[in-house]
Scaffold this active site. Structure first.
Site, short mmCIF file in Angstrom:
data_model
loop_
_atom_site.label_atom_id
_atom_site.label_comp_id
_atom_site.label_asym_id
_atom_site.label_seq_id
_atom_site.Cartn_x
_atom_site.Cartn_y
_atom_site.Cartn_z
CB SER A 60 -0.95 -0.03 1.20
OG SER A 60 -1.98 0.92 1.06
CG ASP A 76 -6.71 -2.21 -3.51
OD1 ASP A 76 -7.31 -1.50 -2.69
OD2 ASP A 76 -5.52 -2.54 -3.39
CG HIS A 84 -5.88 -2.20 0.23
ND1 HIS A 84 -5.12 -1.66 -0.77
CD2 HIS A 84 -5.31 -1.78 1.40
CE1 HIS A 84 -4.14 -0.94 -0.25
NE2 HIS A 84 -4.23 -1.00 1.06
#
Length: 706
Positions: A556, A641, A676
């Protein structure tokens, strides 16, 4: 091996390969597209076409399919090692595990796994753990046949008869709220789509407050009230947040007397509350103001505030109900600010306050009794993390907290704040693991500007610091999120193979307080990259690892870190793992329709402003790819995501393939049924991580077996 995939239109193709040749990577089509900033700056983005918000474009899907096929081909030789890593990891997980039960409103709540199950059963028992079990949610049954399944939250009504829960079957964190009658098991027709988890019941046991998301940006925008048995279209709007830089949540105070709506941005916060018995009028505790942050709880006839008001590292303050709570001049210090202690969280009890705070790079727990006596919970390890656990009943002297380190599996304790007695409630079971065979260490590495960066290390006992070992270094360094040292069932496989694991607590996190964060974001973001690189170089120079045998990993915003170091210091790393990486900083932050963009101007800067644009352009990974040799790269993403859109890493990989001068492998794995956090389920995520880790170990020349 011979690969030929005809993918049509302008999509990528996997070129034919002879038996003697390695599989060739997909080549993405280039389509000139200009991304403009409001002040006139323009950049060409030849892979912008890979963005499809519907996720249905045939050419885009074909390109992702080609990338997955190429990844399959490149990673095929690693399958035995991948299988071994997965088997080792799963062997350290207790199959029929359960959580520590906690008491709330007369019931003990817990989750438990059946042997081999990917999903937990949520259950409770009335009054004692010897009472008959009531199954609240049979998650294995609910997840059956679904490619993705996640329960975001559960909430039982005050009268203990109804259960509200949030579930996501896509991976995009757009939850559906559902309700069931616990006794009968009947699921009510009340179904609320596009919501955040965390619904709250009013005291009438029929009104549910929930947060509705914007369907495009996915930001939490409105709080609504739903009455059971009425259409969702009739739900009453309670509050709407107009400022897209704020996130929103809803909850109850510790004494259950108030329902509160909290909104917070990077630099401001505001909380409004109403009596749970009659939640019709929500009043603001303290009005929002830039650079003023706070969160509040209520117990014992007073409001308690954790706030940065004249306190960068936060302080705790209180105001009695009889006083005007919005008048900050009436607030009085409970715990004043300290320059070397950062207050991260608190929990009020009838007789004391429990406080999570950071000092010296570690997170610890202390208690503050009503009579002013303060006590710390002690630790014998140099690098560790304590956290407040679930404490739902304030009328008790017992405090629950967790403790863990890189060598110590997560342990749940409760301590009697009156007598000092401590009880162990649970030690994370790790079959076959002996903590005495591993060593954790804390070192302080001087960065190039003289600031010392804390690094948590772990290796197997007997490790020789002779400069020959392989090392995996992990980092994040954004949002003020601290990366605390904790035991990992996966990392043990690396240590058993002679590797060192290093957790770099770089600037941009909050391990050393608010200043540590402030020194690693906005116009000081480069410090995060410098810190990580300098840690690597110091550990190699001090013979914790061999030059040429260092792997780096981040996800991330930590993937942004990976993209940055790949551009800025490619020779320092043999292999880099970037999971769901945020790598197209400028384009994303220029587009307010992308989820999370508007809420993060105070994290990265607003590139609509030239100064911020110019600075972000110096480190944005996608915009700084050059014709140079890069390390081997493993990049992962999920098609659904909602935090970092799949097309960021897709474009980054495409441009890297077209630009880099080396022949090191670059693989891009796209999970077509995840978001995610990767695949759902207890074991599935370990299969994904084993694939990436097997790739890294192969590049590092680490033995297949311990």
């Amino acid at each position: 091996m011979k690969y030929l995939a005809v993918l049509g239109l302008t999509a990528a193709v996997i070129l034919p390969a002879t038996a003697q040749d390695a599989p060739r990577p997909p080549v993405a089509a280039k389509k000139p597209f200009v991304v403009k900033a409001p002040f006139g700056a323009a950049r060409t983005d030849e892979y912008y076409w890979l963005r499809d918000d519907t996720r249905k474009d045939p050419a885009m899907l074909a390109h992702l399919a080609a990338e997955n096929a190429y990844a399959d081909a490149v990673l095929a030789p690693n399958k035995p090692l991948q299988a071994a890593l997965y088997k080792e990891t799963v062997s350290r997980i207790k199959q029929d595990d359960s959580s520590v039960p906690y008491l709330r409103n007369g019931y003990y709540y817990y989750t438990r796994f059946d042997t081999g199950a990917d999903y937990a059963i949520t259950a409770r028992r009335k009054g004692a753990m010897t009472a008959p079990e009531e199954v609240l949610l049979d998650q294995p049954k609910l997840a059956a046949g679904k490619g993705f399944f996640s329960v975001g939250d559960t909430e039982v009504s005050p009268d203990n008869t109804m259960l509200a829960w949030a579930e996501d079957v896509v991976g995009r964190r757009q939850y559906v709220l559902k309700v069931k009658n616990i006794a009968s098991g009947a699921v009510l027709p009340d179904t609320i789509p596009n919501a955040e988890p965390g619904a709250i019941w009013a005291d009438d046991n029929k009104t549910i407050f929930y947060v509705e998301k914007d369907p495009v940006t996915l930001l939490s925008k409105r709080v609504k009230a739903h009455v059971l048995g009425t259409p969702v279209s009739a739900d009453k709007l309670i509050y709407e947040e107009k400022d897209d830089t704020f996130y929103m949540g809803i909850g109850r105070t510790t004494d259950d007397k108030y329902i509160c709506i909290g909104v917070q941005s990077t630099v401001s916060a505001e909380q409004r509350c109403a009596p749970a018995a009659n939640p019709t009028a929500f009043t603001i505790l303290a009005p929002r103001q830039r650079d003023f942050l706070y969160d509040a709880d209520h117990l014992g006839g007073r409001w308690i505030f954790r706030t940065n008001w004249d306190a960068p590292n936060y302080r705790l303050m209180a105001v009695a109900d009889a006083q005007a709570r919005g008048d900050r001049t009436a607030w009085r210090d409970l715990v004043p600010v300290k320059s070397d202690v950062f207050i991260e969280a608190f929990k009020p009890f009838d007789g004391f306050l429990a406080i999570e705070e950071r000092s010296g790079g570690n997170k610890r727990v202390r208690t503050l009794a009503n009579d002013g006596k303060s006590s710390f919970v002690q630790s014998d390890e140099p690098a560790y993390a304590m956290n407040l656990s679930v404490n739902e009943e304030p009328a008790t002297p017992w405090l629950r907290y967790t403790y863990g380190s890189l060598t110590t599996p997560l342990t749940t304790y409760e301590i009697n704040t009156t007598t000092g007695e401590r009880r162990t409630l649970k030690v994370q079971p790790v079959p076959g693991y002996d903590a005495t065979q591993y060593v954790t260490e804390r070192v302080w590495v001087p960065a190039r500007d003289g600031v010392k960066v804390p690094v948590s290390l772990v290796y197997k006992k007997g490790f020789k610091r002779d400069g020959s070992a392989a090392m995996l270094q992990y980092g994040y360094g954004s949002y003020g999120a601290s990366m605390d040292p904790g035991y990992s069932v996966q990392t043990t496989s690396l240590l058993d193979r002679g590797m060192v694991y290093a957790l770099a607590h770089i600037r941009g996190g909050q391990e050393l307080g608010r200043a540590w964060y402030d020194d690693g974001h906005l116009m000081k973001k480069q410090n995060s990259f410098n810190d990580f690189i300098d840690v690597t170089r110091w550990l190699v120079a001090n013979k914790y690892a061999a030059r040429g045998r260092v792997a780096a990993m981040g996800g991330s915003a930590g993937g942004l870190l990976m993209g940055g170091i790949a551009n800025q210091a490619p020779k320092d790393y043999k292999v880099i793992i970037a999971q769901v990486p945020f790598v197209d900083v400028l384009t994303t932050m220029l587009d307010a329709s992308i989820p999370l963009t508007t809420g993060e101007y105070d994290e990265w800067g607003n590139p609509a402003q030239k100064a911020a644009y110019d600075y972000m352009a110096t480190y944005s990974p996608y915009d700084n790819i050059t014709a140079q040799a890069y390390p081997a790269l493993f990049v992962g993403t999920g098609l659904w995501d909602s935090q970092v859109q799949y097309y960021e890493p897709a474009k980054w990989v495409a441009r890297l393939r077209a630009t880099k001068t080396d022949r090191n492998p670059l693989v891009f794995r796209i999970n077509m049924e995840a978001g995610h956090g990767g695949k759902s389920g207890r074991f599935e995520r370990y299969k994904e991580s084993a694939e990436a880790m097997a790739f890294a170990l192969n590049q590092l020349g680490v033995a297949d077996a311990p």
